[in-house]
Design a protein around this motif. Structure first.
Motif, PDB file in Angstrom:
ATOM      1  N   ILE A 140       0.813  -1.400   0.026  1.00  0.00           N
ATOM      2  CA  ILE A 140      -0.080  -0.205  -0.043  1.00  0.00           C
ATOM      3  C   ILE A 140       0.757   0.989   0.042  1.00  0.00           C
ATOM      4  O   ILE A 140       0.664   2.225  -0.651  1.00  0.00           O
ATOM      5  N   VAL A 141       1.928   1.273   0.969  1.00  0.00           N
ATOM      6  CA  VAL A 141       2.869   2.232   0.829  1.00  0.00           C
ATOM      7  C   VAL A 141       3.349   2.699  -0.234  1.00  0.00           C
ATOM      8  O   VAL A 141       3.744   3.635  -0.860  1.00  0.00           O
ATOM      9  N   SER A 142       4.045   1.569  -0.975  1.00  0.00           N
ATOM     10  CA  SER A 142       5.107   1.697  -2.202  1.00  0.00           C
ATOM     11  C   SER A 142       4.071   2.240  -3.330  1.00  0.00           C
ATOM     12  O   SER A 142       4.667   2.778  -4.437  1.00  0.00           O
ATOM     13  N   ASN A 143       2.764   1.957  -3.406  1.00  0.00           N
ATOM     14  CA  ASN A 143       1.826   2.382  -4.071  1.00  0.00           C
ATOM     15  C   ASN A 143       1.789   3.873  -4.393  1.00  0.00           C
ATOM     16  O   ASN A 143       1.613   4.568  -5.537  1.00  0.00           O
ATOM     17  N   GLU A 144       1.970   4.381  -3.204  1.00  0.00           N
ATOM     18  CA  GLU A 144       1.714   5.710  -2.931  1.00  0.00           C
ATOM     19  C   GLU A 144       3.077   6.552  -2.912  1.00  0.00           C
ATOM     20  O   GLU A 144       2.848   7.939  -3.389  1.00  0.00           O
ATOM     21  N   LEU A 145       4.035   6.207  -2.584  1.00  0.00           N
ATOM     22  CA  LEU A 145       5.263   6.777  -2.608  1.00  0.00           C
ATOM     23  C   LEU A 145       6.333   6.133  -2.261  1.00  0.00           C
ATOM     24  O   LEU A 145       6.430   4.867  -1.891  1.00  0.00           O
ATOM     25  N   ASN A 146       7.622   6.629  -2.837  1.00  0.00           N
ATOM     26  CA  ASN A 146       8.888   5.869  -2.597  1.00  0.00           C
ATOM     27  C   ASN A 146       9.234   6.028  -1.091  1.00  0.00           C
ATOM     28  O   ASN A 146       9.377   7.124  -0.776  1.00  0.00           O
ATOM     29  N   TYR A 147       9.463   4.976  -0.632  1.00  0.00           N
ATOM     30  CA  TYR A 147       9.906   5.064   0.852  1.00  0.00           C
ATOM     31  C   TYR A 147      11.121   4.504   1.177  1.00  0.00           C
ATOM     32  O   TYR A 147      11.663   3.531   0.458  1.00  0.00           O
ATOM     33  N   LYS A 148      12.128   4.802   2.229  1.00  0.00           N
ATOM     34  CA  LYS A 148      13.117   4.132   2.569  1.00  0.00           C
ATOM     35  C   LYS A 148      13.233   2.975   3.598  1.00  0.00           C
ATOM     36  O   LYS A 148      13.963   2.089   3.391  1.00  0.00           O
ATOM     37  N   LYS A 149      12.189   3.476   4.560  1.00  0.00           N
ATOM     38  CA  LYS A 149      12.146   2.487   5.496  1.00  0.00           C
ATOM     39  C   LYS A 149      10.604   2.535   6.133  1.00  0.00           C
ATOM     40  O   LYS A 149      10.051   3.651   6.264  1.00  0.00           O
ATOM     41  N   ILE A 150      10.169   1.549   7.053  1.00  0.00           N
ATOM     42  CA  ILE A 150       9.038   1.710   7.902  1.00  0.00           C
ATOM     43  C   ILE A 150       9.463   1.192   9.305  1.00  0.00           C
ATOM     44  O   ILE A 150      10.178  -0.001   9.306  1.00  0.00           O
ATOM     45  N   SER A 151       9.184   2.015  10.236  1.00  0.00           N
ATOM     46  CA  SER A 151       9.651   1.291  11.582  1.00  0.00           C
ATOM     47  C   SER A 151       8.240   1.340  12.477  1.00  0.00           C
ATOM     48  O   SER A 151       7.212   2.091  12.259  1.00  0.00           O
ATOM     49  N   PHE A 152       8.513   0.634  13.529  1.00  0.00           N
ATOM     50  CA  PHE A 152       7.303   0.112  14.297  1.00  0.00           C
ATOM     51  C   PHE A 152       7.777   0.492  15.859  1.00  0.00           C
ATOM     52  O   PHE A 152       8.825   0.047  16.167  1.00  0.00           O
ATOM     53  N   ASP A 153       7.023   1.163  16.590  1.00  0.00           N
ATOM     54  CA  ASP A 153       7.341   1.101  17.895  1.00  0.00           C
ATOM     55  C   ASP A 153       5.701   1.482  18.678  1.00  0.00           C
ATOM     56  O   ASP A 153       5.135   1.549  17.836  1.00  0.00           O
ATOM     57  N   PHE A 154       6.110   1.450  19.953  1.00  0.00           N
ATOM     58  CA  PHE A 154       4.843   1.916  20.617  1.00  0.00           C
ATOM     59  C   PHE A 154       5.149   3.405  20.862  1.00  0.00           C
ATOM     60  O   PHE A 154       6.279   3.993  21.418  1.00  0.00           O
ATOM     61  N   MET A 155       4.004   4.238  20.920  1.00  0.00           N
ATOM     62  CA  MET A 155       4.274   5.683  21.201  1.00  0.00           C
ATOM     63  C   MET A 155       4.520   5.832  22.654  1.00  0.00           C
ATOM     64  O   MET A 155       4.051   5.291  23.627  1.00  0.00           O
ATOM     65  N   LYS A 156       5.426   6.836  22.956  1.00  0.00           N
ATOM     66  CA  LYS A 156       6.250   6.809  24.410  1.00  0.00           C
ATOM     67  C   LYS A 156       5.137   7.991  25.059  1.00  0.00           C
ATOM     68  O   LYS A 156       5.166   8.034  26.200  1.00  0.00           O
ATOM     69  N   GLU A 157       4.464   8.709  24.301  1.00  0.00           N
ATOM     70  CA  GLU A 157       3.710   9.861  25.043  1.00  0.00           C
ATOM     71  C   GLU A 157       2.672   9.438  25.884  1.00  0.00           C
ATOM     72  O   GLU A 157       1.646   9.998  26.429  1.00  0.00           O
ATOM     73  N   THR A 158       2.209   8.142  25.766  1.00  0.00           N
ATOM     74  CA  THR A 158       1.021   7.561  26.389  1.00  0.00           C
ATOM     75  C   THR A 158       1.183   6.892  27.623  1.00  0.00           C
ATOM     76  O   THR A 158       2.427   6.649  28.038  1.00  0.00           O
ATOM     77  N   ASP A 159       0.058   6.360  28.197  1.00  0.00           N
ATOM     78  CA  ASP A 159       0.188   5.711  29.557  1.00  0.00           C
ATOM     79  C   ASP A 159       0.732   4.373  29.215  1.00  0.00           C
ATOM     80  O   ASP A 159       0.443   3.774  28.278  1.00  0.00           O
ATOM     81  N   PRO A 160       1.757   3.674  29.851  1.00  0.00           N
ATOM     82  CA  PRO A 160       2.311   2.752  29.484  1.00  0.00           C
ATOM     83  C   PRO A 160       1.346   1.350  29.417  1.00  0.00           C
ATOM     84  O   PRO A 160       1.401   0.507  28.980  1.00  0.00           O
ATOM     85  N   ASN A 161       0.254   1.577  30.105  1.00  0.00           N
ATOM     86  CA  ASN A 161      -0.924   0.535  29.874  1.00  0.00           C
ATOM     87  C   ASN A 161      -1.674   0.588  28.634  1.00  0.00           C
ATOM     88  O   ASN A 161      -2.427  -0.297  28.397  1.00  0.00           O
ATOM     89  N   GLU A 162      -1.512   1.759  28.089  1.00  0.00           N
ATOM     90  CA  GLU A 162      -2.321   1.980  26.774  1.00  0.00           C
ATOM     91  C   GLU A 162      -1.291   1.887  25.690  1.00  0.00           C
ATOM     92  O   GLU A 162      -0.488   2.880  25.524  1.00  0.00           O
ATOM     93  N   LYS A 163      -1.305   0.956  24.891  1.00  0.00           N
ATOM     94  CA  LYS A 163      -0.694   0.914  23.747  1.00  0.00           C
ATOM     95  C   LYS A 163      -1.023   1.329  22.616  1.00  0.00           C
ATOM     96  O   LYS A 163      -2.071   0.875  22.264  1.00  0.00           O
ATOM     97  N   ILE A 164      -0.099   2.093  21.991  1.00  0.00           N
ATOM     98  CA  ILE A 164      -0.910   2.482  20.616  1.00  0.00           C
ATOM     99  C   ILE A 164       0.448   2.512  19.471  1.00  0.00           C
ATOM    100  O   ILE A 164       1.550   2.915  19.946  1.00  0.00           O
TER     101      ILE A 164
END
Length: 138
Positions: free
Chosen positions: A70-94
């Protein structure tokens, strides 16, 4: 002439030893694990935690498998990274999905909106939270 004939109903019941749910789950987890390793980066080195998170939501898992295409159909990208948002409550994972590209910032914002809208339309039944960001590659 036979008016009524007895029919023999047969049911196929697998042997208890033929189906191993744990083996199936392990195979599925290994497949997801391999896919994640081959297509994405994990800046916090938390692949196992992210895999477990994704595996809880079948719709999110389908989205993740389709994401590189899906991403490559819309733009040329170098990488995709995954992490959990740090700005939220540790019990609430986004799940924070960051797509890095060398396009100009204004174009990246447009692409970010487009990709987000496409994913929401195509995968409306995800119940776990995620955010998509498209950032300049440096």
């Amino acid at each position: 002439m036979k008016l009524f004939s007895a029919q023999k109903l047969e049911m196929q019941i697998p042997n208890e030893n033929e189906y191993d749910e744990g083996h199936f789950m392990q195979k599925n987890n290994n497949q997801l694990d391999l896919f994640l390793k081959n297509h994405f980066e994990f800046p916090s080195d938390n692949l196992n935690e992210i895999r477990k998170f994704i595996a809880q939501d079948y719709e999110l898992e389908k989205m993740i498998y389709d994401l590189p295409q899906i991403v490559s159909n819309e733009l040329n990208y170098k990488k995709i990274s995954f992490d959990f948002m740090k700005e939220t409550d540790p019990n609430e994972k986004i799940l924070e999905i960051v797509i890095y590209s060398e396009l100009e910032s204004e174009i990246l914002l447009q692409k970010e909106d487009l990709i987000c809208d496409m994913l929401i339309d195509k995968y409306p039944k995800t119940f776990l939270e995620y955010i998509i960001l498209v950032d300049p590659y440096e």
